[in-house]
Design a protein around this motif. Structure first.
Motif, PDB file in Angstrom:
ATOM      1  N   LEU A 143       6.428  48.249 -26.500  1.00 40.96           N
ATOM      2  CA  LEU A 143       7.063  49.296 -27.353  1.00 40.96           C
ATOM      3  C   LEU A 143       6.706  50.476 -26.440  1.00 40.96           C
ATOM      4  O   LEU A 143       7.654  51.376 -26.178  1.00 40.96           O
ATOM      5  CB  LEU A 143       6.652  49.433 -28.605  1.00 40.96           C
ATOM      6  N   ARG A 144       5.404  50.888 -26.127  1.00 37.53           N
ATOM      7  CA  ARG A 144       5.231  52.138 -25.336  1.00 37.53           C
ATOM      8  C   ARG A 144       6.007  51.920 -24.039  1.00 37.53           C
ATOM      9  O   ARG A 144       6.609  52.891 -23.428  1.00 37.53           O
ATOM     10  CB  ARG A 144       3.807  52.118 -25.019  1.00 37.53           C
ATOM     11  N   LEU A 183       8.799  50.413 -23.266  1.00 37.41           N
ATOM     12  CA  LEU A 183      10.171  50.302 -23.480  1.00 37.41           C
ATOM     13  C   LEU A 183      10.520  51.793 -23.860  1.00 37.41           C
ATOM     14  O   LEU A 183      11.735  52.453 -23.472  1.00 37.41           O
ATOM     15  CB  LEU A 183      10.798  49.504 -24.467  1.00 37.41           C
ATOM     16  N   TYR A 206      15.878  49.551 -18.026  1.00 35.20           N
ATOM     17  CA  TYR A 206      15.279  49.021 -19.243  1.00 35.20           C
ATOM     18  C   TYR A 206      15.593  47.474 -19.125  1.00 35.20           C
ATOM     19  O   TYR A 206      14.277  46.971 -19.599  1.00 35.20           O
ATOM     20  CB  TYR A 206      16.295  49.526 -20.204  1.00 35.20           C
ATOM     21  N   ALA A 207      16.494  46.854 -18.710  1.00 41.26           N
ATOM     22  CA  ALA A 207      16.470  45.419 -18.597  1.00 41.26           C
ATOM     23  C   ALA A 207      15.242  44.794 -17.675  1.00 41.26           C
ATOM     24  O   ALA A 207      14.571  43.588 -18.113  1.00 41.26           O
ATOM     25  CB  ALA A 207      17.814  44.875 -18.290  1.00 41.26           C
ATOM     26  N   SER A 257      11.874  45.269 -19.578  1.00 35.40           N
ATOM     27  CA  SER A 257      11.977  44.597 -20.568  1.00 35.40           C
ATOM     28  C   SER A 257      11.733  42.960 -20.231  1.00 35.40           C
ATOM     29  O   SER A 257      10.635  42.225 -20.894  1.00 35.40           O
ATOM     30  CB  SER A 257      13.221  44.580 -21.298  1.00 35.40           C
ATOM     31  N   ASP A 269       8.420  41.200 -21.568  1.00 32.56           N
ATOM     32  CA  ASP A 269       8.944  40.660 -22.846  1.00 32.56           C
ATOM     33  C   ASP A 269       8.946  39.174 -22.774  1.00 32.56           C
ATOM     34  O   ASP A 269      10.085  38.513 -22.482  1.00 32.56           O
ATOM     35  CB  ASP A 269      10.023  41.073 -23.355  1.00 32.56           C
ATOM     36  N   PRO A 271      12.331  36.409 -28.517  1.00 31.50           N
ATOM     37  CA  PRO A 271      11.858  37.311 -27.813  1.00 31.50           C
ATOM     38  C   PRO A 271      10.899  38.259 -28.624  1.00 31.50           C
ATOM     39  O   PRO A 271      10.849  38.662 -29.783  1.00 31.50           O
ATOM     40  CB  PRO A 271      13.253  38.235 -27.419  1.00 31.50           C
ATOM     41  N   ARG A 290      10.272  41.372 -27.948  1.00 33.72           N
ATOM     42  CA  ARG A 290      10.620  42.825 -28.434  1.00 33.72           C
ATOM     43  C   ARG A 290      11.157  42.783 -29.825  1.00 33.72           C
ATOM     44  O   ARG A 290      10.868  43.695 -30.438  1.00 33.72           O
ATOM     45  CB  ARG A 290      11.692  43.068 -27.327  1.00 33.72           C
ATOM     46  N   LEU A 304       9.663  45.253 -32.693  1.00 37.77           N
ATOM     47  CA  LEU A 304      10.128  46.456 -33.213  1.00 37.77           C
ATOM     48  C   LEU A 304      10.471  46.127 -34.861  1.00 37.77           C
ATOM     49  O   LEU A 304       9.902  47.155 -35.548  1.00 37.77           O
ATOM     50  CB  LEU A 304      11.651  46.460 -32.682  1.00 37.77           C
ATOM     51  N   LEU A 349       6.714  47.207 -36.096  1.00 36.61           N
ATOM     52  CA  LEU A 349       6.695  48.555 -36.013  1.00 36.61           C
ATOM     53  C   LEU A 349       7.357  49.109 -37.167  1.00 36.61           C
ATOM     54  O   LEU A 349       6.943  50.091 -38.247  1.00 36.61           O
ATOM     55  CB  LEU A 349       7.111  49.274 -34.806  1.00 36.61           C
ATOM     56  N   ARG A 350       8.531  48.424 -37.533  1.00 40.67           N
ATOM     57  CA  ARG A 350       9.440  49.111 -38.556  1.00 40.67           C
ATOM     58  C   ARG A 350       8.783  48.855 -39.824  1.00 40.67           C
ATOM     59  O   ARG A 350       8.778  49.591 -40.824  1.00 40.67           O
ATOM     60  CB  ARG A 350      10.692  48.383 -38.559  1.00 40.67           C
ATOM     61  N   MET A 359      17.981  38.902 -20.482  1.00 38.13           N
ATOM     62  CA  MET A 359      17.833  40.286 -21.523  1.00 38.13           C
ATOM     63  C   MET A 359      18.498  41.561 -20.755  1.00 38.13           C
ATOM     64  O   MET A 359      18.623  41.814 -19.568  1.00 38.13           O
ATOM     65  CB  MET A 359      16.187  40.489 -20.866  1.00 38.13           C
ATOM     66  N   SER A 360      19.543  41.979 -21.661  1.00 32.63           N
ATOM     67  CA  SER A 360      20.170  42.944 -21.354  1.00 32.63           C
ATOM     68  C   SER A 360      20.097  44.062 -22.078  1.00 32.63           C
ATOM     69  O   SER A 360      19.454  43.908 -23.239  1.00 32.63           O
ATOM     70  CB  SER A 360      21.827  42.616 -21.311  1.00 32.63           C
ATOM     71  N   ASP A 361      20.554  45.308 -21.833  1.00 35.42           N
ATOM     72  CA  ASP A 361      20.380  46.474 -22.582  1.00 35.42           C
ATOM     73  C   ASP A 361      21.064  46.362 -23.900  1.00 35.42           C
ATOM     74  O   ASP A 361      21.050  47.159 -24.973  1.00 35.42           O
ATOM     75  CB  ASP A 361      21.082  47.699 -21.747  1.00 35.42           C
ATOM     76  N   ASP A 414      17.349  50.542 -33.152  1.00 36.00           N
ATOM     77  CA  ASP A 414      16.213  50.107 -32.255  1.00 36.00           C
ATOM     78  C   ASP A 414      16.043  51.434 -31.242  1.00 36.00           C
ATOM     79  O   ASP A 414      14.958  51.914 -31.072  1.00 36.00           O
ATOM     80  CB  ASP A 414      16.582  49.037 -31.489  1.00 36.00           C
ATOM     81  N   LEU A 474      14.384  54.439 -33.250  1.00 37.05           N
ATOM     82  CA  LEU A 474      12.881  54.121 -33.149  1.00 37.05           C
ATOM     83  C   LEU A 474      12.128  54.482 -31.984  1.00 37.05           C
ATOM     84  O   LEU A 474      11.155  54.997 -32.027  1.00 37.05           O
ATOM     85  CB  LEU A 474      12.719  52.627 -33.656  1.00 37.05           C
ATOM     86  N   LEU A 475      12.785  53.530 -30.828  1.00 34.67           N
ATOM     87  CA  LEU A 475      12.033  53.807 -29.512  1.00 34.67           C
ATOM     88  C   LEU A 475      12.015  55.249 -29.147  1.00 34.67           C
ATOM     89  O   LEU A 475      10.995  55.982 -28.670  1.00 34.67           O
ATOM     90  CB  LEU A 475      12.676  52.896 -28.609  1.00 34.67           C
ATOM     91  N   VAL A 507       9.202  56.926 -31.049  1.00 36.21           N
ATOM     92  CA  VAL A 507       7.972  56.573 -30.255  1.00 36.21           C
ATOM     93  C   VAL A 507       7.842  57.322 -29.319  1.00 36.21           C
ATOM     94  O   VAL A 507       6.703  57.990 -28.823  1.00 36.21           O
ATOM     95  CB  VAL A 507       7.901  55.117 -29.969  1.00 36.21           C
ATOM     96  N   LEU A 562       4.545  60.049 -28.572  1.00 37.93           N
ATOM     97  CA  LEU A 562       3.629  59.606 -27.541  1.00 37.93           C
ATOM     98  C   LEU A 562       3.622  61.055 -26.567  1.00 37.93           C
ATOM     99  O   LEU A 562       2.641  61.219 -25.922  1.00 37.93           O
ATOM    100  CB  LEU A 562       3.789  58.500 -26.994  1.00 37.93           C
TER     101      LEU A 562
END
Lengths: 165, 153
Positions: free
Chosen positions: A115-116, A118, A126-127, A130, A134, A142, A144, A148, A151-152, B1-3, B10, B13-14, B17, B21
Motif C-alpha cells: 500500500l505504501r 501504490l 501503477y499497473a 502493482s 502484488d 490479489p 491488493r 485495502l 486498512l479500511r 492487473m490493470s489500473d 480505493d 484511501l491511497l 495514505v 506518509l
C-alpha cells in the motif's frame, strides 16, 4: 527519478528499515538502475523494476542483519507496531495522521509495503508496480484488494469519516 | 492487473495514505540527492560483474563487529572475490582478483585506488559503509575492465 523517489523510499520503510538502512537501500536501487539502464529494454517498465529491486534489496538487508523475514516474504498476518516514529512527530501530526499511520502499521509487512508503494506510484506505472509487488497467495486472490480491505477495517473502527462513508 | 480495477474509494484511501506518509515520513533530502547523484556514477566502459555469492545471505547470524563477510562477483571478463570486515562505519576489504589488476573503489567517500600484487591479491582500507562498487582493470586486458554491481557493505 523524482517521480519514483517516494516509491523506493516507502518500499524500504514498509520493511521497517530505519533511516540509515532505508537510505542505503534507496541509494543502492538508484545506482543499480543507472548500471542497468543500458539493458532495460522498456523504459516504461522502470516502475516495476524499481519496485522489485527495492523489495529485494530491503529483504537482503534484513537477512544480512539476521532478522527473520519469512513473514515479510510470504505472510499476510500482522505484527505489533513498533515505535519507529518519535512522540514529537506523532503529536505534531495530529489525530487524522496518527490514525492512518497506526492503521498502516497494524498491517502485515507485505500489505504495508504494497500500500505504501501504490500510494507513491505514478499513474502510468501503477499497473507495473502493482504486478511487481502484488503476487496472489494461493487461491485467495490479489493481495491488493485484501490489503485495502484490511486498512479500511482498521480505520473503520476509529475514523469512518476518513473513508468517506 | 490493470489500473481500472481501483475504484474511487480505493483511490481516495491511497491518496490519504500518501498525504499522511508525505507528512510523517518524508523522503530525506539526502536520499533525493543521492538518487540524482547516481547518474554521475554511470560507467559505460566496463562490463558489469554480477554478485555470484554472498555469505551474508547464507548464514542467519546476527551482525556484529569483526564479523567477516565474503562476496564474489563474476563476469565473462574476470572474477573478483573479497572479504569484508566491519569497524563501525568503516569497512576493510581483503580479496583476490583472478589475475593482476588495478582497482578503484566507488563508495560514499572519495574513490579509493589500489593495485593487486602479482597474484591478484589486494587489501583496501577506509571504505565507508553504504553502497559500494569496485571498478577493476586487468593488466593483461586493460581494454576490457569490469565493474561490480552495487552492494551495501
Amino acid at each position: 527519478m523524482d517521480r519514483y523517489s517516494g516509491l523506493v523510499w516507502h518500499i524500504a520503510r514498509g520493511h521497517r528499515l530505519g533511516d540509515a538502512d532505508a537510505s542505503d537501500v534507496a541509494q543502492t536501487v538508484w545506482l543499480r538502475l543507472v548500471e542497468s539502464l543500458p539493458r532495460l529494454r522498456e523504459p516504461a517498465a522502470v516502475g516495476g523494476w524499481l519496485a522489485t529491486t527495492a523489495r529485494n534489496e530491503s529483504l537482503r538487508l534484513l537477512r544480512r542483519a539476521g532478522r527473520e523475514v519469512v513473514e515479510a516474504d510470504l505472510g499476510l498476518e500482522s505484527t505489533p507496531a513498533d515505535d519507529s516514529y518519535s512522540p514529537e512527530v506523532v503529536v505534531e501530526a495530529g489525530e487524522r495522521r496518527e490514525l492512518v499511520r497506526r492503521a498502516l502499521d497494524d498491517l502485515s509487512p507485505r500489505c504495508r509495503t504494497l500500500l505504501r508503494a501504490l500510494a507513491f506510484s505514478p499513474d502510468d506505472s501503477y499497473a507495473d508496480i502493482s504486478a511487481a509487488l502484488d503476487m496472489p497467495v494461493g487461491s485467495i486472490g490479489p493481495t491488493r484488494g485484501r490489503c485495502l480491505d484490511r486498512l479500511r477495517q482498521g480505520l473503520r473502527a476509529d475514523a469512518p469519516h476518513l473513508l468517506g462513508e | 492487473m490493470s489500473d481500472t480495477d481501483l475504484n474511487p474509494a480505493d483511490r481516495r484511501l491511497l491518496a490519504e495514505v500518501r498525504n499522511v506518509l508525505t507528512e510523517v515520513d518524508p523522503v530525506p533530502d539526502t536520499v533525493l540527492n543521492s538518487a540524482r547523484a547516481a547518474l554521475t556514477w554511470l560507467t559505460i566502459d566496463a562490463e558489469l560483474a554480477a554478485l555470484a555469492e554472498d555469505s551474508a545471505l547464507e548464514t542467519a547470524g546476527t551482525r556484529s563487529a569483526g564479523l567477516t563477510r565474503s562476496v564474489t562477483f563474476e563476469s565473462d571478463a574476470g572474477l573478483l572475490s573479497f572479504e569484508v570486515s566491519e569497524d563501525g562505519d568503516v569497512r576493510q576489504i581483503v580479496g583476490q582478483a583472478d589475475r593482476p589488476a588495478d582497482l578503484t573503489v566507488r563508495h560514499n567517500g572519495d574513490p579509493i585506488t589500489a593495485a593487486t600484487d602479482e597474484l591478484g591479491r589486494f587489501r583496501i582500507d577506509g571504505v565507508l559503509a553504504g553502497p559500494v562498487s569496485l571498478h577493476c582493470v586487468f593488466r593483461d586486458t586493460p581494454g576490457n575492465p569490469i565493474v561490480t554491481s552495487w552492494i551495501v557493505l
